[in-house]
Scaffold this motif. Structure first.
Motif, short mmCIF file in Angstrom:
data_model
loop_
_atom_site.label_atom_id
_atom_site.label_comp_id
_atom_site.label_asym_id
_atom_site.label_seq_id
_atom_site.Cartn_x
_atom_site.Cartn_y
_atom_site.Cartn_z
N VAL A 200 10.36 4.59 3.60
CA VAL A 200 9.27 4.39 4.24
C VAL A 200 9.21 4.97 5.78
CG1 VAL A 200 7.14 3.06 4.66
CG2 VAL A 200 8.70 2.53 2.58
N PRO A 201 8.43 5.88 6.03
CA PRO A 201 8.57 6.66 7.28
C PRO A 201 7.75 5.70 8.41
CG PRO A 201 6.62 7.54 6.09
CD PRO A 201 7.39 6.81 5.35
N THR A 202 8.56 4.71 8.96
CA THR A 202 8.06 3.90 9.81
C THR A 202 9.27 3.61 10.92
OG1 THR A 202 8.87 1.71 8.67
CG2 THR A 202 6.37 2.62 8.68
N GLN A 289 3.60 -10.35 8.75
CA GLN A 289 3.00 -8.99 8.19
C GLN A 289 3.32 -8.93 6.62
OE1 GLN A 289 5.00 -6.40 11.92
NE2 GLN A 289 5.27 -5.62 9.88
N PRO A 290 2.59 -7.91 5.95
CA PRO A 290 2.70 -8.05 4.61
C PRO A 290 4.07 -7.82 4.30
CG PRO A 290 0.60 -6.64 5.27
CD PRO A 290 1.45 -7.35 6.23
N CYS A 291 4.57 -6.39 4.96
CA CYS A 291 5.96 -6.32 4.68
C CYS A 291 6.58 -5.55 6.25
CB CYS A 291 6.43 -5.24 3.50
SG CYS A 291 5.87 -3.57 4.06
N GLY A 292 7.79 -5.49 6.21
CA GLY A 292 8.32 -5.08 7.48
C GLY A 292 7.94 -3.44 7.82
N PHE A 293 7.32 -2.81 6.73
CA PHE A 293 7.00 -1.38 6.87
C PHE A 293 5.57 -1.34 7.27
CE2 PHE A 293 10.80 -1.39 4.02
CZ PHE A 293 11.75 -0.40 4.73
N LEU A 294 5.02 -2.27 6.85
CA LEU A 294 3.46 -2.36 7.20
C LEU A 294 3.09 -3.03 8.41
CD1 LEU A 294 0.79 -1.41 6.26
CD2 LEU A 294 0.52 -3.15 4.39
N ARG A 342 1.75 0.02 -0.16
CA ARG A 342 0.75 -0.12 0.87
C ARG A 342 1.12 0.38 2.02
NH1 ARG A 342 -2.66 1.23 -1.09
NH2 ARG A 342 -1.53 1.71 -2.65
N ALA A 343 2.30 0.52 2.42
CA ALA A 343 2.83 0.82 3.81
C ALA A 343 2.89 2.50 3.72
CB ALA A 343 4.22 0.28 4.22
N ARG A 344 3.32 3.06 2.66
CA ARG A 344 3.48 4.50 2.84
C ARG A 344 1.80 5.16 2.71
NH1 ARG A 344 6.70 4.84 -1.47
NH2 ARG A 344 8.83 4.36 -0.59
N ALA A 345 0.78 4.43 1.99
CA ALA A 345 -0.56 4.84 1.95
C ALA A 345 -1.12 4.71 3.66
CB ALA A 345 -1.46 3.76 1.29
N TYR A 346 -0.47 3.48 4.28
CA TYR A 346 -0.98 3.38 5.46
C TYR A 346 -0.44 4.46 6.53
CZ TYR A 346 -2.23 0.58 9.75
OH TYR A 346 -2.62 0.28 11.11
N GLU A 347 0.64 4.65 6.67
CA GLU A 347 1.41 5.71 7.22
C GLU A 347 0.75 7.13 7.15
OE1 GLU A 347 3.05 5.52 10.02
OE2 GLU A 347 3.05 3.24 9.78
#
Length: 366
Positions: A200-202, A289-294, A342-347
């Motif tokens: 996940v690109p964060t 947070q929802p997850c560490g990436f979001l 959801r994190a990938r969608a957000y980024e």
């Protein structure tokens, strides 16, 4: 890119009723300090020090609040959790509260002594990441010479102390072809499980986005992973790869097999993206947070108790309402078992309810 803002605790919006949400997993960044410098680290963690880290007393109070909310698996992660001097006191306290305590060290700081302390504190499993079957692959991603040998040494100390361990692997273009060899190594070392993570690109991961695998490679890798279920005794789980739970059902149906909606007890996964629905992340400063990436602030446990955040955060309530998913995710017949990352969608879009950008599946209703 302008990212959409959505309400937090106490803000009312018109919405259909969200799903009920049992807390199953809590990933707790117990510290952001780390002795490695991994190129894909979501936290961009370094040796620190970092300001605002929760005190020992605050950590114990948080465990009280988590236990009051449910009986989740609590993952003590980082950074590198073994860089906290009180880590075994915290783990032991969680065990005393009846919580299922696990830990995610990188392996390099595990000694014969710390392995025994893990066992004594009731740590039920550790996860150690191996991003390659040898030092040339792993050390390149960890950016510290000797990281691979240190991880292997630490794993052996854990095994000797009777602490079960799993191998985690973040998949990128750098190691995509090495996944079978990594799985073979996991078996050789005596792991109980192999968990694969899709990049996940964060954090630092943004700087290696060109190493992200394609949607087609993603689909092929998850199908290969499915096929290993009958070839190994390892417990297999795909993380940040919610499509896997669609593939599980598609393949089982095609093969005339019963669909198993649950995995193993220390995975506690029943669907793809659990962010805000059965899982949450807590930062070293107490931000939920929802997850560490979001990277969305759903509440601060230094100001609001954990149970209130979990049950009332507007972001969590939206994530639990699958009818609010947008694009093809909203139309997909597998949205309740996948949900898209959801994190990938957000980024990618600035909207955490947007469609998953790394999915090649076309819903029947699309």
């Amino acid at each position: 890119m302008t990212k959409k803002k959505h309400g937090n605790i106490g803000e009312s919006v018109h919405r259909p009723a969200p799903e009920k949400a049992e807390i199953r997993l809590v990933a707790w960044e117990i510290t952001r300090n780390c002795n490695l410098n991994c190129i894909h680290c979501r936290a961009s963690a370094t040796q620190g020090p970092y300001e605002g880290e929760l005190s020992t007393g605050a950590c114990m109070r948080l465990l009280d609040q988590i236990a009051d909310t449910g009986n989740p698996i609590v993952i003590l992660t980082g950074g590198e959790p073994l860089m906290r001097r009180d880590i075994f006191d915290i783990a032991a306290y969680g065990t005393q509260k009846g919580l299922r305590m696990v830990m995610a060290p990188n392996g390099t700081l595990i000694t014969e002594s710390t392995a025994r302390q893990m066992a004594d504190a009731g740590v039920q499993r550790i996860s150690v990441s191996l991003d390659g079957p040898s030092a040339d692959f792993h050390d390149r991603m960890r950016m510290v010479p000797g990281a691979f040998d240190g991880a292997i040494r630490g794993i052996r100390f854990a095994r000797e102390a009777g602490v079960p361990f799993q191998i985690n692997t973040t998949i990128t273009q750098l190691n995509l072809k090495e996944i079978p060899r990594i799985q073979d190594l996991a078996i050789e070392l005596g792991a109980v499980a192999h968990h694969i993570f899709l990049l996940v690109p964060t954090g630092r991961g943004k700087y290696i986005i060109e190493q992200e695998i394609t949607a087609e490679e993603y689909e092929n890798t998850l199908n290969w992973f499915y096929e290993q279920r009958d070839r190994t005794d390892l417990q297999l789980k795909a993380t940040c790869a919610p499509h896997y739970y669609r593939i599980l059902r598609q393949r089982a149906k095609a093969e005339g097999k019963p669909v198993n909606y649950d995995t193993f007890g220390l995975d506690a996964v029943t669907r793809g993206c659990l962010g805000g629905t059965g899982f949450c992340f807590i930062s070293h400063q107490g931000i939920v947070q929802p997850c560490g990436f979001l990277n969305l602030n759903c509440g601060d446990i230094t100001e609001t108790d954990f149970k209130t955040v979990w049950t009332q955060s507007e972001i969590f309530l939206r994530l639990r309402n699958f009818s609010l998913l947008e694009g093809k995710c909203g139309k997909c017949e597998y949205k309740r078992v996948c949900g898209g990352c959801r994190a990938r969608a957000y980024e990618a879009t600035g909207d955490y309810m947007a469609e998953e950008p790394l999915c090649s599946y076309i819903p029947k209703q699309a």
